[in-house]
Design a protein around this motif. Structure first.
Motif, PDB file in Angstrom:
ATOM      1  N   GLN A 236      24.588  26.564  44.578  1.00 57.47           N
ATOM      2  CA  GLN A 236      25.248  27.009  43.345  1.00 57.47           C
ATOM      3  C   GLN A 236      26.620  27.548  43.738  1.00 57.47           C
ATOM      4  O   GLN A 236      26.730  28.651  44.268  1.00 57.47           O
ATOM      5  CB  GLN A 236      24.402  28.084  42.655  1.00 57.47           C
ATOM      6  N   ASP A 237      27.662  26.798  43.488  1.00 54.44           N
ATOM      7  CA  ASP A 237      28.987  27.175  43.979  1.00 54.44           C
ATOM      8  C   ASP A 237      30.040  26.949  42.907  1.00 54.44           C
ATOM      9  O   ASP A 237      29.724  26.975  41.709  1.00 54.44           O
ATOM     10  CB  ASP A 237      29.308  26.425  45.275  1.00 54.44           C
TER      11      ASP A 237
ATOM     12  N   GLN B 195      30.261  29.901  35.873  1.00 59.75           N
ATOM     13  CA  GLN B 195      29.521  31.158  35.954  1.00 59.75           C
ATOM     14  C   GLN B 195      28.443  31.255  34.890  1.00 59.75           C
ATOM     15  O   GLN B 195      27.426  31.921  35.094  1.00 59.75           O
ATOM     16  CB  GLN B 195      30.505  32.318  35.848  1.00 59.75           C
ATOM     17  N   ALA B 196      28.624  30.553  33.788  1.00 57.01           N
ATOM     18  CA  ALA B 196      27.651  30.624  32.702  1.00 57.01           C
ATOM     19  C   ALA B 196      26.332  29.955  33.067  1.00 57.01           C
ATOM     20  O   ALA B 196      25.303  30.238  32.447  1.00 57.01           O
ATOM     21  CB  ALA B 196      28.224  29.982  31.438  1.00 57.01           C
ATOM     22  N   VAL B 197      26.345  29.068  34.060  1.00 57.27           N
ATOM     23  CA  VAL B 197      25.118  28.366  34.447  1.00 57.27           C
ATOM     24  C   VAL B 197      24.681  28.745  35.860  1.00 57.27           C
ATOM     25  O   VAL B 197      23.995  27.981  36.540  1.00 57.27           O
ATOM     26  CB  VAL B 197      25.297  26.832  34.320  1.00 57.27           C
TER      27      VAL B 197
ATOM     28  N   HIS C  80      30.178  37.892  43.873  1.00 60.95           N
ATOM     29  CA  HIS C  80      30.065  37.040  42.695  1.00 60.95           C
ATOM     30  C   HIS C  80      30.793  37.706  41.532  1.00 60.95           C
ATOM     31  O   HIS C  80      30.556  38.889  41.231  1.00 60.95           O
ATOM     32  CB  HIS C  80      28.598  36.818  42.346  1.00 60.95           C
ATOM     33  N   PRO C  81      31.687  36.992  40.853  1.00 60.73           N
ATOM     34  CA  PRO C  81      32.493  37.616  39.799  1.00 60.73           C
ATOM     35  C   PRO C  81      31.696  38.139  38.611  1.00 60.73           C
ATOM     36  O   PRO C  81      32.211  38.952  37.837  1.00 60.73           O
ATOM     37  CB  PRO C  81      33.432  36.481  39.360  1.00 60.73           C
ATOM     38  N   VAL C  82      30.437  37.678  38.436  1.00 61.60           N
ATOM     39  CA  VAL C  82      29.654  38.090  37.268  1.00 61.60           C
ATOM     40  C   VAL C  82      28.489  38.989  37.643  1.00 61.60           C
ATOM     41  O   VAL C  82      28.366  40.117  37.141  1.00 61.60           O
ATOM     42  CB  VAL C  82      29.137  36.862  36.485  1.00 61.60           C
TER      43      VAL C  82
END
Length: 263
Positions: free
Chosen positions: A212-213, A218-220, A94-96
């Motif tokens: 969630q994709d 990414q903010a949500v 996941h990038p975040v």
């Protein structure tokens, strides 16, 4: 006494060396070849079920810094890698939040992706769906996290039969895979047009109303567009599967899923 002590010290040293070598070999194997992955959620039903255990093929796309545990690999970008193909089931970072996710690759760099009334459109063309019956499961807590499934026929009492409509989706390159649908009214069923940037990919879960994709920013809590360097590997085959809270509960094993190919 001195000889006995020396033998004990030597035996301890050999044991420590054996453990260190074993850990090094396991680390190299995990970094270069295959990484174990346990399915924690229902976002990829019915392709993957909660409790499926698989090995991720890390050779498929080459290597980046995320190929090593704790992202320690001193690699910039990707090396020795082939390009992922549309329809691959991919594990990525996941990038975040840094957790490992598993989803299906839907959009390649430059593609446009949109959902209309629960139907996928790629580059302006509707992706065919064919009805394939109903997916059924028991409405109960699943896996170590105790997640409850979402049901098209809800509300369902605990122990009841939870159903979702199943379809076979055929991607433009001919890859066919099952998807599940609960309703067509959610945000993820009707989206704006997403244009995949260069060097990025667009992922979706096969359980379309419970994932969630990349449809979510990414903010949500979604993953947005995933950069190529965040790909870890391709999931090819389920090795083992357990429907219970622990893999030790042998009466919950799913023998029909052992060594099952992932399509």
């Amino acid at each position: 006494m001195a000889k006995t002590s020396a033998r004990q010290d030597g035996g301890l040293l050999e044991t420590v060396k054996t453990v260190v070598y074993a850990l090094l070999i396991a680390g190299i194997f995990r970094t270069l070849f295959f990484q174990p992955f346990w399915i924690p959620s229902g976002s990829m039903k019915d392709t993957l079920l909660i409790g499926d255990f698989l090995f991720v093929n890390k050779m498929a796309y080459g290597y980046s810094r995320y190929s090593c545990p704790f992202s320690f690999c001193p690699i910039s970008g990707r090396i020795l890698g082939g390009e992922p193909e549309r329809g691959d089931v991919v594990v990525f970072r996941h990038p975040v939040n840094g957790t490992d996710f598993i989803k299906r690759l839907i959009g390649l760099p430059g593609d446009t992706v949109q959902m209309k009334n629960g139907v996928l459109f790629l580059n302006g063309t509707q992706v065919p769906q064919e009805a394939a019956g109903t997916f059924e499961e028991i409405y109960e807590k699943q896996g170590p996290m105790g997640n409850l499934p979402r049901c098209e026929n809800g509300p369902v009492g605990e122990g009841g039969v939870c159903t979702s409509s199943r379809y076979v989706e055929t991607l433009p390159n001919g890859v066919k895979h099952n998807i599940l649908n609960i309703d067509n009214n959610g945000f993820a069923d009707n989206t704006d047009i997403f244009t995949v940037p260069p060097g990025h990919y667009f992922f979706m879960g096969d359980n379309r109303d419970n994932s969630q994709d990349s449809r979510f920013g990414q903010a949500v809590g979604g993953v947005g567009f995933v950069p190529a360097e965040f790909l870890i590997g391709r999931a090819d085959r389920v090795i083992f599967s357990s429907a219970g809270r622990s893999m030790l509960y042998f009466w919950t094993w799913r023998p029909d899923r052992f060594f099952k190919a992932i399509e």
